[in-house]
Design an enzyme around this catalytic site. Structure first.
Site, mmCIF file in Angstrom:
data_model
loop_
_atom_site.group_PDB
_atom_site.id
_atom_site.type_symbol
_atom_site.label_atom_id
_atom_site.label_comp_id
_atom_site.label_asym_id
_atom_site.label_seq_id
_atom_site.Cartn_x
_atom_site.Cartn_y
_atom_site.Cartn_z
ATOM 1 N N TRP A 101 -24.612 15.123 -28.080
ATOM 2 C CA TRP A 101 -24.610 13.518 -28.829
ATOM 3 C C TRP A 101 -23.325 13.439 -29.706
ATOM 4 C CZ3 TRP A 101 -27.910 10.509 -27.916
ATOM 5 C CH2 TRP A 101 -29.308 11.300 -26.200
ATOM 6 N N ASP B 237 -25.898 10.943 -37.879
ATOM 7 C CA ASP B 237 -27.071 11.264 -37.110
ATOM 8 C C ASP B 237 -27.848 11.812 -37.244
ATOM 9 O OD1 ASP B 237 -28.598 10.550 -34.895
ATOM 10 O OD2 ASP B 237 -26.846 10.775 -33.418
ATOM 11 N N LYS C 245 -38.815 11.026 -32.667
ATOM 12 C CA LYS C 245 -38.855 12.161 -32.918
ATOM 13 C C LYS C 245 -39.561 12.810 -33.911
ATOM 14 C CE LYS C 245 -34.476 12.700 -30.883
ATOM 15 N NZ LYS C 245 -34.198 13.341 -29.402
#
Length: 369
Positions: A101, A176, A200
């Site tokens: 990511w 993040d 999530k």
């Protein structure tokens, strides 16, 4: 209802109580004659939902008053572009790469920043360790430093956020926290901006959370679309364009569920953190004590939320997944880029789900070892 245990990395399991309440209110929210998906985002009904959700989230995460909470669209991946559009000032940004990511973050930032400086990378260890903050090569005058505080694919987590000031940098820290938001407390004294997709740990896909310090607003590049300009979004209480109303509503129900959680004398996020530590410890201990399974991540960098593991004999992967599905243990296949298995233990996963997984892993090992 006897539901399977869903170990998906995202979109992920949502607490059953939340789903049941959303289902009960689907056609008529609180006697309004409308479902939430049918409401005007500017009507009093939805505004009450929005205001309660924002207040509950601020309380849960102990967000200081000098931070704005924004409900946006685009997901965490889009924020990798929206952040540099707002914060880079077309100058240098520092990036710490710890997995897939943050690699994507570098790629997006290069489109808008004058220079993207790689301050540190875990790639030499194949993303099984975290580079020590003391070793980071920080730029003088960087617009911000970006890191992914939990890497969903590689199972890497910062258990303590770096203190950039102590490292000699005045750059705001951007994190993040998509895959571990609301699983533990956040040290806001070290953070300038935090963002995450809701799918999530907070609710359904389509909603993105941004928590941004007020002094970072108002610096968007001229090319930044108005709907992605944090100042415009903040000035309009996330209503500059039609927000993801259903996502905000379900997230709001999830926030209320989080507030109700108890572990001994602990409540809310503190209770969830205690529970998440216990879940992760149980699974990691099972893997470490086995000669059949392996986790490759250094112990001090292991994620509590996303636990990748491998069968030492990978020819048995398909049989393992088939047996897991028969027992109601779903979505355990690892990401295609790394293979193996992955169990995501988000807040909605109860300890009983991890116990069921561990029992199956031991049974499978006894049968095939």
């Amino acid at each position: 209802m006897n539901r399977p245990y869903n170990f998906s990395a995202g979109p992920a399991a949502i607490p059953a109580e939340v789903l049941q309440q959303a289902a009960a209110e689907m056609l008529d929210w609180h006697g309004s004659g409308m479902g939430v998906m049918e409401m005007s985002h500017r009507g009093k009904e939805f505004l009450s939902i929005y205001e309660q959700a924002e207040a509950d989230l601020r309380e849960l995460l102990a967000v200081p008053s000098q931070f704005k909470i924004l409900f946006m669209q685009g997901g965490g991946l889009a924020e990798n572009a929206i952040v540099p559009l707002n914060l880079s000032r077309a100058a240098t940004v520092d990036m710490v790469v710890t997995g897939s990511w943050s690699q994507k973050s570098v790629k997006e930032a290069r489109k808008y920043a004058a220079e993207v400086h790689l301050a540190a990378s875990g790639e030499p260890s194949q993303f099984t360790t975290l580079p020590e903050p003391a070793s980071w090569e920080l730029s003088r005058g960087a617009s911000y430093l970006h890191l992914c505080s939990n890497e969903t694919i590689h199972g890497i987590e910062f258990h303590e956020l770096p203190d950039l000031k102590a490292l000699g940098s005045d750059a705001p820290l951007v994190i993040d926290f998509s895959s571990h938001v609301a699983s533990r407390a956040v040290d806001w004294s070290r953070v300038g901006l935090a963002f995450g997709g809701a799918q999530k740990n907070l609710g359904p896909a389509g909603l993105t959370l941004v928590v941004v310090r007020e002094d970072l607003l108002g610096h968007a590049l001229p090319a930044c679309p108005s709907a992605f300009d944090y100042k415009i979004v903040a000035d309009n209480q996330s209503m500059f364009n039609t927000p993801p109303t259903w996502g905000i509503y379900v997230a709001g129900l999830t926030f209320q569920w989080l507030k109700r959680q108890r572990e001994g004398e602990l409540t809310g996020i503190a209770a969830l953190e205690q529970r998440n530590i216990a879940k992760a410890r149980l699974l990691y201990d099972t893997i470490d004590q086995s000669q059949f399974y392996v986790n490759k991540v250094s112990e001090n960098a292991r994620s509590r939320m996303n636990i990748p593991f491998f069968l030492r004999d990978e020819s048995r992967n398909d049989a393992f997944l088939a047996g897991a599905k028969e027992r109601g243990l779903l979505q355990l296949k690892g990401h295609k880029s790394v293979g193996g298995m992955r169990a995501s233990l988000y807040n909605a996963m109860p300890l009983s789900g991890v116990e069921a997984l561990v029992a199956y892993m031991r049974e499978f090992e006894r049968k095939h070892a």
